[in-house]
Each structure stands twice: as C-alpha cells, then as structure tokens.
Design a protein around this motif. Sequence first.
Motif, PDB file in Angstrom:
ATOM      1  N   ASN A 201       0.035 -39.557  -7.128  1.00 42.26           N
ATOM      2  CA  ASN A 201       1.420 -39.590  -6.648  1.00 42.26           C
ATOM      3  C   ASN A 201       2.289 -38.545  -7.347  1.00 42.26           C
ATOM      4  N   LYS A 202       2.078 -38.380  -8.636  1.00 47.54           N
ATOM      5  CA  LYS A 202       2.906 -37.457  -9.406  1.00 47.54           C
ATOM      6  C   LYS A 202       2.652 -36.008  -9.005  1.00 47.54           C
ATOM      7  N   TYR A 203       1.416 -35.641  -8.774  1.00 42.18           N
ATOM      8  CA  TYR A 203       1.064 -34.245  -8.531  1.00 42.18           C
ATOM      9  C   TYR A 203       0.776 -33.927  -7.062  1.00 42.18           C
ATOM     10  N   LYS A 204       1.173 -34.793  -6.118  1.00 49.16           N
ATOM     11  CA  LYS A 204       0.849 -34.535  -4.722  1.00 49.16           C
ATOM     12  C   LYS A 204       1.613 -33.337  -4.157  1.00 49.16           C
ATOM     13  N   GLU A 205       2.789 -33.008  -4.691  1.00 46.88           N
ATOM     14  CA  GLU A 205       3.581 -31.873  -4.203  1.00 46.88           C
ATOM     15  C   GLU A 205       3.188 -30.544  -4.866  1.00 46.88           C
ATOM     16  N   TYR A 206       2.357 -30.599  -5.893  1.00 42.42           N
ATOM     17  CA  TYR A 206       1.962 -29.379  -6.605  1.00 42.42           C
ATOM     18  C   TYR A 206       0.927 -28.608  -5.807  1.00 42.42           C
ATOM     19  N   LEU A 207       0.937 -27.267  -5.978  1.00 40.65           N
ATOM     20  CA  LEU A 207      -0.013 -26.413  -5.280  1.00 40.65           C
ATOM     21  C   LEU A 207      -1.180 -26.054  -6.193  1.00 40.65           C
ATOM     22  N   SER A 208      -2.324 -25.874  -5.579  1.00 38.54           N
ATOM     23  CA  SER A 208      -3.466 -25.385  -6.355  1.00 38.54           C
ATOM     24  C   SER A 208      -3.225 -23.904  -6.634  1.00 38.54           C
ATOM     25  N   PRO A 209      -3.916 -23.339  -7.608  1.00 40.58           N
ATOM     26  CA  PRO A 209      -3.713 -21.909  -7.896  1.00 40.58           C
ATOM     27  C   PRO A 209      -3.958 -21.009  -6.677  1.00 40.58           C
ATOM     28  N   ASP A 210      -4.938 -21.344  -5.850  1.00 39.89           N
ATOM     29  CA  ASP A 210      -5.215 -20.538  -4.655  1.00 39.89           C
ATOM     30  C   ASP A 210      -4.094 -20.662  -3.631  1.00 39.89           C
ATOM     31  N   ASP A 211      -3.614 -21.905  -3.432  1.00 41.98           N
ATOM     32  CA  ASP A 211      -2.504 -22.121  -2.499  1.00 41.98           C
ATOM     33  C   ASP A 211      -1.239 -21.422  -2.989  1.00 41.98           C
ATOM     34  N   GLU A 212      -1.037 -21.428  -4.293  1.00 36.91           N
ATOM     35  CA  GLU A 212       0.140 -20.775  -4.870  1.00 36.91           C
ATOM     36  C   GLU A 212       0.090 -19.263  -4.627  1.00 36.91           C
ATOM     37  N   LYS A 213      -1.080 -18.667  -4.794  1.00 31.95           N
ATOM     38  CA  LYS A 213      -1.221 -17.231  -4.543  1.00 31.95           C
ATOM     39  C   LYS A 213      -0.929 -16.903  -3.081  1.00 31.95           C
ATOM     40  N   LYS A 214      -1.420 -17.739  -2.168  1.00 37.74           N
ATOM     41  CA  LYS A 214      -1.182 -17.509  -0.747  1.00 37.74           C
ATOM     42  C   LYS A 214       0.301 -17.651  -0.408  1.00 37.74           C
ATOM     43  N   LYS A 215       0.942 -18.668  -0.990  1.00 35.52           N
ATOM     44  CA  LYS A 215       2.348 -18.935  -0.675  1.00 35.52           C
ATOM     45  C   LYS A 215       3.255 -17.813  -1.169  1.00 35.52           C
ATOM     46  N   TYR A 216       2.996 -17.309  -2.370  1.00 36.21           N
ATOM     47  CA  TYR A 216       3.884 -16.312  -2.972  1.00 36.21           C
ATOM     48  C   TYR A 216       3.361 -14.891  -2.838  1.00 36.21           C
ATOM     49  N   GLU A 217       2.453 -14.680  -1.901  1.00 33.74           N
ATOM     50  CA  GLU A 217       1.931 -13.337  -1.674  1.00 33.74           C
ATOM     51  C   GLU A 217       3.061 -12.461  -1.125  1.00 33.74           C
ATOM     52  N   GLY A 218       3.227 -11.288  -1.694  1.00 38.07           N
ATOM     53  CA  GLY A 218       4.278 -10.378  -1.252  1.00 38.07           C
ATOM     54  C   GLY A 218       5.565 -10.498  -2.051  1.00 38.07           C
ATOM     55  N   TYR A 219       5.695 -11.530  -2.883  1.00 34.26           N
ATOM     56  CA  TYR A 219       6.870 -11.684  -3.732  1.00 34.26           C
ATOM     57  C   TYR A 219       6.724 -10.800  -4.971  1.00 34.26           C
ATOM     58  N   LEU A 220       7.842 -10.479  -5.595  1.00 32.18           N
ATOM     59  CA  LEU A 220       7.811  -9.683  -6.821  1.00 32.18           C
ATOM     60  C   LEU A 220       7.477 -10.567  -8.011  1.00 32.18           C
ATOM     61  N   SER A 221       6.701 -10.028  -8.925  1.00 34.19           N
ATOM     62  CA  SER A 221       6.432 -10.743 -10.172  1.00 34.19           C
ATOM     63  C   SER A 221       7.662 -10.586 -11.064  1.00 34.19           C
ATOM     64  N   PRO A 222       7.807 -11.403 -12.100  1.00 32.72           N
ATOM     65  CA  PRO A 222       8.959 -11.251 -12.993  1.00 32.72           C
ATOM     66  C   PRO A 222       9.041  -9.863 -13.623  1.00 32.72           C
ATOM     67  N   GLU A 223       7.895  -9.272 -13.933  1.00 31.87           N
ATOM     68  CA  GLU A 223       7.896  -7.932 -14.524  1.00 31.87           C
ATOM     69  C   GLU A 223       8.399  -6.896 -13.513  1.00 31.87           C
ATOM     70  N   GLU A 224       7.936  -7.024 -12.263  1.00 36.33           N
ATOM     71  CA  GLU A 224       8.370  -6.095 -11.228  1.00 36.33           C
ATOM     72  C   GLU A 224       9.862  -6.259 -10.946  1.00 36.33           C
ATOM     73  N   ALA A 225      10.335  -7.503 -10.939  1.00 32.59           N
ATOM     74  CA  ALA A 225      11.761  -7.748 -10.705  1.00 32.59           C
ATOM     75  C   ALA A 225      12.598  -7.158 -11.831  1.00 32.59           C
TER      76      ALA A 225
END
Length: 151
Positions: A43-67
């Motif tokens: 229940n606590k972690y059901k909204e969290y993304l797996s590392p692979d899902d996170e990469k797919k979701k934030y693909e194309g976004y700037l990293s903190p270093e790039e920003a």
Amino acid sequence: MSDFEPIETREQFEDEVSKRLERERESIEKRYEGFLSPDDVANKYKEYLSPDDEKKKYEGYLSPEEAAKKDAEIKRYETSAIKIKIAHEAGLPYELAERLSGENEKEMKKDAEMLKGLLGEKKKAPLRETEGNNKKNDAAYRSMLSEMKGE
C-alpha cells in the motif's frame, strides 16, 4: 519446585498453552515493532515507479546538471545584454561593453561612467562637410550635371 501444579484437565492444558502463546506473540511483536507487513509495504509503495518506469517517464527531461548549465548560460546572456544596454546609454563603443564589470546594474553603470571619463567625450561625425571647400565642390557637381544633361 514446590509451586509446580500438575495439569489434570484438558481446559487447564489449553489455558496454559494459550498463555504461553500469548507471551510468545507479545515478544515477537516487540521484536518487529517498527517493521511493516507485506500488505502495508504494498500500500505504501504502490504509487512509486520502478527504475525502468522512471527512466521511461522522464525521458527527454533535463537532468539537474543540465538544468544548472542552462541556467548559467541564460544568466551569462542576460548579463551581456545588460552590459550592452548600459554601454549604449553611456555612449561607449559596442566593443567595450563586455569590459564593464560589476555584480549588478548599478555597479556596471558606475564602471561605464568611469570608463567614459577615461575615454573622453565621444565625438560624433558631422552630417555634412563643414569645411570651406563647399562652394568648390558645388561648382564641380553642377558642371558634371550640366554635362550629363547635354547642355
């Protein structure tokens, strides 16, 4: 060993076993008091993304270093634009705009005024030749025009 009482009935046996189980359950609960059950974890972690899902979701976004790099570049452009504006207002040549120093606009204006004082007053080019040769030039132009007209 005088406090030993023999168990003679089934009810006494079940009562003693249930007391023993209750004591054991309490000791186990104390041992694992801060832990989550598997259901609570799900229940606590059901909204969290797996590392692979996170990469797919934030693909194309700037990293903190790039920003941070982009922010620094934008700040550099803004500072350059302010320097050019101040140099223009002070009457300094465009080439000297990047030489202005200061952390803010007020300090840059002070520096521009100091630099303007060092360079002296900027003289503007005359719009028309003001020397005494104007009549001579006018006569030359008139004769050239009359030759072109065929007069």
